[in-house]
Structures are given as structure tokens and as C-alpha cells.
Design an enzyme around this catalytic site. Structure first.
Site, PDB file in Angstrom:
ATOM      1  N   ARG A  88       1.014  -1.192  -0.131  1.00 38.75           N
ATOM      2  CA  ARG A  88       0.364   0.096   0.042  1.00 38.75           C
ATOM      3  C   ARG A  88       0.869   1.249   0.320  1.00 38.75           C
ATOM      4  NH1 ARG A  88      -3.491   4.011   1.569  1.00 38.75           N
ATOM      5  NH2 ARG A  88      -3.349   5.226   3.951  1.00 38.75           N
ATOM      6  N   GLY A  90       0.680   5.822   0.484  1.00 40.99           N
ATOM      7  CA  GLY A  90      -0.505   5.752   1.104  1.00 40.99           C
ATOM      8  C   GLY A  90      -0.267   7.365   1.819  1.00 40.99           C
ATOM      9  N   GLU A 183      -4.220   5.568   9.205  1.00 38.96           N
ATOM     10  CA  GLU A 183      -5.158   5.680   8.100  1.00 38.96           C
ATOM     11  C   GLU A 183      -5.668   4.675   8.083  1.00 38.96           C
ATOM     12  OE1 GLU A 183      -3.063   2.262   6.507  1.00 38.96           O
ATOM     13  OE2 GLU A 183      -4.078   2.334   7.840  1.00 38.96           O
ATOM     14  N   MET A 184      -6.260   4.636   6.957  1.00 38.60           N
ATOM     15  CA  MET A 184      -7.831   3.344   7.083  1.00 38.60           C
ATOM     16  C   MET A 184      -7.570   2.715   6.523  1.00 38.60           C
ATOM     17  SD  MET A 184     -10.183   6.643   5.989  1.00 38.60           S
ATOM     18  CE  MET A 184     -11.447   6.429   7.714  1.00 38.60           C
ATOM     19  N   GLU A 185      -6.703   1.734   6.015  1.00 29.18           N
ATOM     20  CA  GLU A 185      -6.434   0.392   5.474  1.00 29.18           C
ATOM     21  C   GLU A 185      -5.405  -0.749   5.775  1.00 29.18           C
ATOM     22  OE1 GLU A 185      -6.218   3.345   3.566  1.00 29.18           O
ATOM     23  OE2 GLU A 185      -8.541   3.476   2.973  1.00 29.18           O
ATOM     24  N   SER A 207       0.379  13.673   5.205  1.00 31.21           N
ATOM     25  CA  SER A 207       0.271  14.229   4.961  1.00 31.21           C
ATOM     26  C   SER A 207      -0.304  15.662   5.719  1.00 31.21           C
ATOM     27  CB  SER A 207      -1.369  14.255   4.238  1.00 31.21           C
ATOM     28  OG  SER A 207      -1.887  12.980   4.887  1.00 31.21           O
ATOM     29  N   ASP A 208      -0.886  15.024   7.097  1.00 31.73           N
ATOM     30  CA  ASP A 208      -0.929  16.178   8.514  1.00 31.73           C
ATOM     31  C   ASP A 208      -0.513  15.441   9.414  1.00 31.73           C
ATOM     32  OD1 ASP A 208      -3.460  14.379   6.730  1.00 31.73           O
ATOM     33  OD2 ASP A 208      -3.803  15.267   8.999  1.00 31.73           O
TER      34      ASP A 208
END
Ligand code: HPA
Length: 236
Positions: A88, A90, A183-185, A207-208
Site C-alpha cells: 500500500r 498512501g 490511516e484507514m487500510e 499528509s497532516d
């Protein structure tokens, strides 16, 4: 033979599959890095491409957002298409103050608040982890590719089912457990790898930052995304 969600034929998918969340990012990686890239899926807009990188076959496919989405696609890639390694690539939101935007996080383990990883009803809680050979190779590649431009951190992340949480301070409990970022995955991907005998790793760019409120500009995001894709391609 295809699946309900993927029109690629069985031999169309390489042993290594890179999975950004956004299918247009998959197209971008294929156009920028793969030679002779061929689009092999467009069902539900979840674009997938296969081509070669340094003479090795590589596929890149969008995962969509969240564990149900990556859960379906990665299951089919491991089970039906016999992919061996899924990486992944991301973004994540950092929890610790000393993590800067555009830093890279290699998700050694993935905690989760999702029911996805309890579906096999073990008599306890399964701890989803990345594959150590991929983690080590990605860490070594990152030292060459990223150099001193940004930090590379290795540790736990939280794979969350919820982006917009009701309690704005909920994340602090995970931070207090040393979790680096959200994150989400990843947890669903690691669970599927364990279940199906594959190897998986999530390489994330920050990213943040939830602790400092910092968020990255689009150029910084682009540059760190490029480096993340280059690290993942070294795993072919
Ligand atoms: N939450 C969940 N996933 C994310 C975030 C976040 O704040 N930032 C980037 N991916």
C-alpha cells in the site's frame, strides 16, 4: 477468468502490486514509472495497470478508501490472481509532534478499531503486522531514496474505520500507546496477507499532523508521493 470486481485475466497481474488509495494515482505511477504499461481493470473506476520496472513485472491498482474496499481488492489479488506482495502506498495523519509532514512511515504493525480483523473469531485479538523482509528492504531502499531530505519512521499505525470522529480527542489515547499515525487500510491488508499466505507492507507519507495542525502543500505531497512510489518499486 476474472472476478466480480476485477476484469483482469489471471495472468494480467504481477507478483508485486502497488496500491495507492486513489485509482488516478495508480494511473500516474503506471505512466511515470512502468514501461509497456497496459490497463487491466476499470470496473468501478478502480484502475489497474501492469507493466515493467527495471525488467520486472509490476502491477499498480487503486485500493479505494477504507478497510472494506482494500479488503475486497487485496483478497482477490492474493487469492484469485495469486499476487505475492502487495504494497500500500498512501497518506496518513501523524500523531506525534516530532513527525513532520512529508516524513515517511513504514507501518510495521497496524492497530485497528475495525471489526474486519476479528472476523475469524480467534480466542483473542489478532495483531496485524507487515512482512519483515518487505519492511527491511523498504527501510534500506528509503535510506538511499530519501536520504536526509525527510525522516523515515518505523512503527505502529492505527487503521481507523472513521475519518470524521465524534470525539476530537480520541486519537490521543492511541498516541499515548506510541502509535505513530492514523490511516484507514493497512490492518485489513495485513490480515488478508496472513490469511492467504501473501506478503504486505504499507508505506505512508504524512499528509497532516493531528498534534501540530500542520498539513502539507500539494508540491510537498507530490514529492513525497514520488519517493514513496520509488521505495515500493524497489521491492519488485
Ligand atoms: N485520518 C485518517 N486517515 C488519514 C488521515 C487522518 O487524519 N490523514 C491521512 N489519512
Amino acid at each position: 477468468m476474472t472476478t466480480v470486481h476485477n476484469q483482469a485475466q489471471k495472468g494480467d497481474i504481477a507478483d508485486l502490486v502497488l496500491m495507492p488509495g486513489d485509482p488516478l494515482r495508480a494511473k500516474h505511477v503506471a505512466e511515470k514509472y512502468l514501461s509497456n504499461a497496459k490497463q487491466v481493470n476499470s470496473v468501478r473506476g478502480m484502475l489497474a495497470f501492469t507493466g515493467s520496472y527495471n525488467g520486472k513485472h509490476v502491477s499498480v491498482m487503486g485500493s479505494g478508501m477504507g478497510m472494506p474496499s482494500i479488503g475486497i481488492y487485496s483478497y482477490e489479488l492474493f487469492d484469485h490472481y495469486e499476487a505475492k506482495k502487495i504494497i500500500r502506498i498512501g497518506t496518513c495523519g501523524a500523531y506525534l509532534e516530532d513527525i513532520n509532514v512529508a516524513d515517511i512511515i513504514l507501518a510495521q504493525g497496524a492497530c485497528t478499531n475495525s471489526a474486519y480483523t476479528s472476523q475469524n473469531r480467534l480466542n483473542g485479538v489478532y495483531a496485524p503486522i507487515s512482512d519483515f523482509s518487505l519492511l527491511l528492504a523498504a527501510y534500506e531502499a528509503s535510506q538511499k531514496i530519501v536520504g536526509s531530505q525527510r525522516n523515515v519512521r518505523v512503527g505502529n499505525v492505527l487503521s481507523s474505520d472513521v475519518f470524521y470522529t465524534i470525539d476530537p480527542d480520541e486519537w490521543k489515547k492511541w498516541r499515548d500507546m506510541g502509535v505513530l499515525a492514523v490511516e484507514m487500510e493497512a490492518a485489513a491488508l495485513y490480515f488478508n496477507a496472513a490469511r492467504l499466505g501473501g506478503k504486505a507492507l504499507a508505506i505512508l507519507t504524512v499528509s497532516d499532523n493531528l498534534a501540530t495542525g500542520e498539513s502539507s502543500s500539494s508540491e510537498v505531497r507530490e514529492k513525497s508521493f514520488t519517493q514513496m512510489a520509488q521505495i515500493a518499486l524497489e521491492l519488485a
